[in-house]
Write a protein that holds these residues in place. Structure first.
Motif, PDB file in Angstrom:
ATOM      1  N   SER A  16       8.424  21.714  55.511  1.00 60.64           N
ATOM      2  CA  SER A  16       9.722  22.316  55.855  1.00 60.64           C
ATOM      3  C   SER A  16      10.399  22.881  54.605  1.00 60.64           C
ATOM      4  O   SER A  16      11.583  22.681  54.367  1.00 60.64           O
ATOM      5  N   ASN A  17       9.590  23.555  53.787  1.00 65.26           N
ATOM      6  CA  ASN A  17      10.036  24.183  52.528  1.00 65.26           C
ATOM      7  C   ASN A  17      10.583  23.204  51.505  1.00 65.26           C
ATOM      8  O   ASN A  17      11.297  23.591  50.589  1.00 65.26           O
ATOM      9  N   GLU A  18      10.280  21.913  51.656  1.00 65.07           N
ATOM     10  CA  GLU A  18      10.670  20.892  50.686  1.00 65.07           C
ATOM     11  C   GLU A  18       9.405  20.314  50.044  1.00 65.07           C
ATOM     12  O   GLU A  18       8.447  19.999  50.746  1.00 65.07           O
ATOM     13  N   PRO A  19       9.384  20.165  48.713  1.00 65.66           N
ATOM     14  CA  PRO A  19       8.203  19.584  48.068  1.00 65.66           C
ATOM     15  C   PRO A  19       8.058  18.098  48.391  1.00 65.66           C
ATOM     16  O   PRO A  19       9.040  17.363  48.463  1.00 65.66           O
ATOM     17  N   ARG A  20       6.816  17.696  48.633  1.00 68.07           N
ATOM     18  CA  ARG A  20       6.500  16.293  48.921  1.00 68.07           C
ATOM     19  C   ARG A  20       5.293  15.916  48.068  1.00 68.07           C
ATOM     20  O   ARG A  20       4.251  16.564  48.128  1.00 68.07           O
ATOM     21  N   LEU A  27       1.378  15.552  55.297  1.00 70.08           N
ATOM     22  CA  LEU A  27       2.106  15.996  56.480  1.00 70.08           C
ATOM     23  C   LEU A  27       1.743  17.417  56.892  1.00 70.08           C
ATOM     24  O   LEU A  27       2.104  17.848  57.981  1.00 70.08           O
ATOM     25  N   THR A  28       1.005  18.139  56.031  1.00 68.59           N
ATOM     26  CA  THR A  28       0.567  19.491  56.414  1.00 68.59           C
ATOM     27  C   THR A  28      -0.766  19.465  57.158  1.00 68.59           C
ATOM     28  O   THR A  28      -1.175  20.463  57.716  1.00 68.59           O
ATOM     29  N   ASN A  29      -1.461  18.349  57.139  1.00 72.31           N
ATOM     30  CA  ASN A  29      -2.705  18.166  57.894  1.00 72.31           C
ATOM     31  C   ASN A  29      -2.358  17.382  59.161  1.00 72.31           C
ATOM     32  O   ASN A  29      -2.626  16.191  59.276  1.00 72.31           O
ATOM     33  N   THR A  30      -1.767  18.066  60.112  1.00 70.65           N
ATOM     34  CA  THR A  30      -1.136  17.400  61.247  1.00 70.65           C
ATOM     35  C   THR A  30      -2.105  16.679  62.175  1.00 70.65           C
ATOM     36  O   THR A  30      -1.750  15.661  62.740  1.00 70.65           O
TER      37      THR A  30
END
Length: 163
Positions: free
Chosen positions: A94-98, A136-139
């Motif tokens: 969501s455009n926030e770095p994790r 979280l990008t590998n849903t």
């Protein structure tokens, strides 16, 4: 579209014969200095993205990776230890770095060569039972299966027979 890549790979190996047995050590590491993708957009302009240290769906580009190993042999006995390191990365959610933390996998094994051609080896891979870091990008599976080891600790017995 273009991709620019630069980095450094280093492999060092050392072997020694000693009264305690034959030893073989290796260190292998990689540093990713640059990984830049340039995409041409539909309006003719270009978009440049620096991927060093980033993670996305099924893609991770840590700045550092490495592996070490130590192997020993004395007469019919043998043993080995290895470790594999994958550096930390950052994914955008969501455009926030994790941050995704670095991880190290450890493996050990040992065995014996019998006079009749049989070799028995016992080992444990992923000794510390490390699970892949959550992404979280590998849903669908919640981790990058192309970079990390999805299998937890496992023990094995290997039998080889040479005629």
């Amino acid at each position: 579209n273009s991709t620019s890549v630069s980095g450094m790979d280093v492999l060092m190996r050392y072997a020694i014969e000693h009264h305690s047995g034959a030893w073989d050590f290796s260190v292998n590491f990689s540093k990713l200095n640059e990984l830049t993708e340039v995409a041409t957009l539909s309006d003719g302009s270009t978009q440049e993205e620096d991927l060093v240290g980033t993670a996305a769906s099924r893609e991770s580009y840590p700045e550092w990776r490495g592996a070490i190993s130590a192997n020993w042999k004395q007469n019919e006995w043998f043993a080995s230890y290895s470790a594999r390191y994958i550096g930390d990365t950052t994914e955008l959610v969501s455009n926030e770095p994790r941050s995704i933390s670095a991880i190290t996998y450890h493996n050990i094994s040992g065995g014996y060569h019998f006079d009749n051609g049989l070799k028995v080896k016992l080992g444990i891979n992923n000794l510390a039972d490390k699970q892949p870091p959550t992404s979280l990008t590998n849903t669908n599976i919640n981790f990058d299966q192309n970079t990390y080891n999805p299998v937890g600790r496992y023990l094995y017995v290997q039998l080889d027979y040479t005629l």
